[in-house]
Motif scaffolding. Structure first.
Motif, PDB file in Angstrom:
ATOM      1  N   ASN A 101      46.148  23.163  36.732  1.00  0.00           N
ATOM      2  CA  ASN A 101      46.377  24.152  35.688  1.00  0.00           C
ATOM      3  C   ASN A 101      45.151  25.055  35.550  1.00  0.00           C
ATOM      4  O   ASN A 101      44.220  24.980  36.351  1.00  0.00           O
ATOM      5  CB  ASN A 101      46.721  23.454  34.365  1.00  0.00           C
ATOM      6  CG  ASN A 101      45.627  22.492  33.930  1.00  0.00           C
ATOM      7  OD1 ASN A 101      44.458  22.864  33.840  1.00  0.00           O
ATOM      8  ND2 ASN A 101      45.995  21.247  33.664  1.00  0.00           N
ATOM      9  N   GLU A 102      45.144  25.888  34.537  1.00  0.00           N
ATOM     10  CA  GLU A 102      44.071  26.874  34.323  1.00  0.00           C
ATOM     11  C   GLU A 102      42.682  26.241  34.274  1.00  0.00           C
ATOM     12  O   GLU A 102      41.711  26.831  34.738  1.00  0.00           O
ATOM     13  CB  GLU A 102      44.320  27.660  33.031  1.00  0.00           C
ATOM     14  CG  GLU A 102      45.497  28.601  33.080  1.00  0.00           C
ATOM     15  CD  GLU A 102      45.230  29.843  33.934  1.00  0.00           C
ATOM     16  OE1 GLU A 102      44.058  30.268  34.068  1.00  0.00           O
ATOM     17  OE2 GLU A 102      46.209  30.390  34.470  1.00  0.00           O
ATOM     18  N   GLU A 103      42.572  25.051  33.732  1.00  0.00           N
ATOM     19  CA  GLU A 103      41.272  24.372  33.642  1.00  0.00           C
ATOM     20  C   GLU A 103      40.688  24.054  35.021  1.00  0.00           C
ATOM     21  O   GLU A 103      39.479  23.876  35.159  1.00  0.00           O
ATOM     22  CB  GLU A 103      41.399  23.080  32.834  1.00  0.00           C
ATOM     23  CG  GLU A 103      41.767  23.299  31.380  1.00  0.00           C
ATOM     24  CD  GLU A 103      42.088  21.995  30.663  1.00  0.00           C
ATOM     25  OE1 GLU A 103      41.831  20.917  31.209  1.00  0.00           O
ATOM     26  OE2 GLU A 103      42.615  22.073  29.538  1.00  0.00           O
ATOM     27  N   GLU A 123      50.499  25.226  38.716  1.00  0.00           N
ATOM     28  CA  GLU A 123      51.297  25.987  37.755  1.00  0.00           C
ATOM     29  C   GLU A 123      51.467  27.413  38.275  1.00  0.00           C
ATOM     30  O   GLU A 123      50.517  27.998  38.814  1.00  0.00           O
ATOM     31  CB  GLU A 123      50.613  26.006  36.387  1.00  0.00           C
ATOM     32  CG  GLU A 123      50.663  24.682  35.671  1.00  0.00           C
ATOM     33  CD  GLU A 123      50.018  24.722  34.295  1.00  0.00           C
ATOM     34  OE1 GLU A 123      49.374  25.728  33.935  1.00  0.00           O
ATOM     35  OE2 GLU A 123      50.169  23.718  33.579  1.00  0.00           O
ATOM     36  N   LEU A 126      48.822  30.047  37.511  1.00  0.00           N
ATOM     37  CA  LEU A 126      47.551  29.777  38.183  1.00  0.00           C
ATOM     38  C   LEU A 126      47.617  30.163  39.658  1.00  0.00           C
ATOM     39  O   LEU A 126      46.640  30.659  40.224  1.00  0.00           O
ATOM     40  CB  LEU A 126      47.170  28.304  38.030  1.00  0.00           C
ATOM     41  CG  LEU A 126      45.867  27.864  38.689  1.00  0.00           C
ATOM     42  CD1 LEU A 126      44.686  28.653  38.140  1.00  0.00           C
ATOM     43  CD2 LEU A 126      45.655  26.373  38.492  1.00  0.00           C
TER      44      LEU A 126
END
Length: 135
Positions: A101-103, A123, A126
């Motif tokens: 994910n974005e992290e 995702e 992303l």
């Protein structure tokens, strides 16, 4: 030929193949360049095709069987199956597999610029961001 029919007729497609060990596993795998060249060798490919052309779920057995039996499939009788040239980043420790994910963005861009060419399970938002960062 249908597996049930072969069983009923007592057809043994592996007879006369010595002590061939049948392997099994996932149908997705990363292999090194040397093993890929050996598999694509005409002689090796013909042996693989002869055994697995009519096999049920052969995609989950052929590669593992080849690696278990290098003396049978390869003229020089050796196969090295390692992950030294792995190309796909899959995180099995945080999921089945984990969905990045974005992290994970910064780490993924670094990995793609280094040792990996592909990431499995990202995702959608992303994926686009990573593609733009790699241009």
């Amino acid at each position: 030929m249908n597996a049930k029919i072969q069983s009923f007729l007592r057809i043994d497609r592996l007879r006369n193949r010595g002590s061939l060990h049948i392997g099994k596993g996932e149908h997705w795998a990363s292999i090194n360049k040397d093993l890929a060249k050996k598999i694509c060798n005409k002689s090796s490919f013909e042996k693989i095709k002869a055994i697995f052309k009519d096999t049920f779920i052969s995609d989950e057995m052929w590669l593992q069987t080849v690696v278990l039996n290098p003396d049978y499939f390869f003229d020089n009788g050796s196969a090295i199956f390692n992950n030294a040239e792995k190309t796909r980043l899959i995180d099995w420790s945080r999921g089945n597999p984990y969905v990045f994910n974005e992290e994970d963005f910064k780490n993924l861009v670094n990995e793609l610029n280094g040792e990996y060419a592909f990431i499995r399970k990202v995702e959608p938002s992303l994926a686009k961001k990573i593609a733009l960062a790699l241009k």
